[in-house]
Scaffold this active site. Sequence first.
Site, mmCIF file in Angstrom:
data_model
loop_
_atom_site.group_PDB
_atom_site.id
_atom_site.type_symbol
_atom_site.label_atom_id
_atom_site.label_comp_id
_atom_site.label_asym_id
_atom_site.label_seq_id
_atom_site.Cartn_x
_atom_site.Cartn_y
_atom_site.Cartn_z
ATOM 1 N N ASP A 92 0.858 -1.178 0.000
ATOM 2 C CA ASP A 92 0.000 0.000 0.000
ATOM 3 C C ASP A 92 0.897 1.232 0.000
ATOM 4 O O ASP A 92 1.862 1.310 0.758
ATOM 5 C CB ASP A 92 -0.896 -0.037 1.248
ATOM 6 C CG ASP A 92 -1.931 1.073 1.262
ATOM 7 O OD1 ASP A 92 -1.868 1.949 0.381
ATOM 8 O OD2 ASP A 92 -2.786 1.072 2.159
ATOM 9 N N GLY A 95 -1.432 5.919 0.864
ATOM 10 C CA GLY A 95 -2.588 6.763 0.589
ATOM 11 C C GLY A 95 -3.668 6.671 1.641
ATOM 12 O O GLY A 95 -4.336 7.669 1.949
ATOM 13 N N ASP A 266 -7.840 -7.239 0.279
ATOM 14 C CA ASP A 266 -7.039 -7.249 1.509
ATOM 15 C C ASP A 266 -7.882 -6.613 2.594
ATOM 16 O O ASP A 266 -8.776 -5.810 2.311
ATOM 17 C CB ASP A 266 -5.748 -6.447 1.347
ATOM 18 C CG ASP A 266 -5.991 -4.946 1.543
ATOM 19 O OD1 ASP A 266 -5.733 -4.432 2.652
ATOM 20 O OD2 ASP A 266 -6.477 -4.284 0.598
ATOM 21 N N CYS A 304 -12.926 -27.496 9.558
ATOM 22 C CA CYS A 304 -11.906 -26.479 9.307
ATOM 23 C C CYS A 304 -10.550 -27.111 9.587
ATOM 24 O O CYS A 304 -10.368 -27.806 10.593
ATOM 25 C CB CYS A 304 -12.120 -25.255 10.192
ATOM 26 S SG CYS A 304 -10.816 -23.995 10.016
ATOM 27 N N CYS A 306 -7.642 -25.609 10.253
ATOM 28 C CA CYS A 306 -6.671 -24.836 11.036
ATOM 29 C C CYS A 306 -6.424 -25.511 12.389
ATOM 30 O O CYS A 306 -7.267 -26.259 12.888
ATOM 31 C CB CYS A 306 -7.154 -23.403 11.233
ATOM 32 S SG CYS A 306 -8.365 -23.199 12.554
ATOM 33 N N CYS A 309 -9.118 -25.329 15.214
ATOM 34 C CA CYS A 309 -10.271 -26.226 15.093
ATOM 35 C C CYS A 309 -9.891 -27.692 15.176
ATOM 36 O O CYS A 309 -10.654 -28.510 15.705
ATOM 37 C CB CYS A 309 -10.997 -25.947 13.776
ATOM 38 S SG CYS A 309 -11.746 -24.304 13.676
ATOM 39 N N HIS A 335 -7.151 -19.176 12.492
ATOM 40 C CA HIS A 335 -8.453 -19.652 12.015
ATOM 41 C C HIS A 335 -9.074 -18.670 11.032
ATOM 42 O O HIS A 335 -9.587 -19.071 9.978
ATOM 43 C CB HIS A 335 -9.410 -19.874 13.180
ATOM 44 C CG HIS A 335 -10.823 -20.069 12.733
ATOM 45 N ND1 HIS A 335 -11.300 -21.258 12.219
ATOM 46 C CD2 HIS A 335 -11.872 -19.183 12.649
ATOM 47 C CE1 HIS A 335 -12.563 -21.117 11.857
ATOM 48 N NE2 HIS A 335 -12.936 -19.867 12.102
#
Length: 381
Positions: A92, A95, A266, A304, A306, A309, A335
């Site tokens: 970025d 801005g 994002d 899930c 991750c 989980c 997660h």
Amino acid sequence: MTAFSFSVLKTDGAARLGRIETAHGPVDTPTFMPVGTAGTVKGMLPESVASTGAQMILGNTYHLMLRPGADRVQSLGGLHQMMNWPGPILTDSGGFQVMSLAKLRKMTEDGVTFRSHIDGSSWTLTPEYSTDIQYKLDATVTMAFDECTPWPVDKKTAAHSMRLSMRWAVRSRSAFVPREGYGQFGIVQGSVFPDLRAESMARLREIDFEGYAVGGLAVGEGQELMFQTLDSTVPDMPVGKPRYLMGVGKPSDMVGAVARGIDMFDCVMPTRSGRTAQAFTRRGTVNLRNARHQDDPRPLEENCSCPACRQYTRAYLHHLIRAGEMLGPMLLTWHNIQHYQDIMKDLRSAIGQGTLSQYRTQFEASQALGDIEPLTVEKPE
């Protein structure tokens, strides 16, 4: 070296399944970029971020300019080497800070003079300097320097802001150093006014960037107005180049934006929410601070992949949060990033199969269900 390019592989309505080729590897779209503002996705190892399916992350010119400094990053081999992220990085331009740090800055035609939020020191960020910093960071995708138009805003102010950003876009493009596999994106401004967005896009197409971003949304205007703005803006964006909606957002925002032809996103939301005990699930958000979880041996979300989980219970996650242990926010951050990447994977699959409409219907129905019912636990007398 691989040339920077974008290919549309399949469409489903306005939605696109695509692939970006870069010097630092490919990116399958639609894609979500976890935010690593200061050279780290907070609470995550780079390899952990990659394990979720993330291919590209975001860094920030303003914050890295202040510390550790662009020259230092360059001397350490660039941002990829310093933070151990070999994949693509988008930076970025600063801005957004032009808007968010309004009380600490003075804006002129030349650029923006800031007072550092860290120590009060004075810094001047111009289109040329912002572009040079991103070069020193070794950003795969450099963003043009712009003013993120605030909300609410009247049309006269929005027009002035947009035209200043377009003049800065010309200067940003002139300062960009072309390299094989690297690109620079221009940013469409104009707030919620269709004719201003059209004017901005026409000017950016004349300048000719490798990709285009929609800026100045998700700043308080609400989802309906954001979608209306995308409906009028996206058709003017080049078909053969990536389209990036900056700073978005909630899962429903992304699903709706993909259906309107957006390729890249994002947002700090999944990481920031993880640090404040909020988890995103297929049935909506879950607050792990709530006492309803304290005796619950079930996972946060079935199916899930991750660690939060697969390896831990809601009761344990609740305990970590209430005890102030750093592992709690780390697991919830992991997660949330996994959940966002799973949504992107599902969207890519649905577009590829031509079933995006069905996916959206199922997604909205699932989100409306709300979290699973609390588990009633019989306590021993």
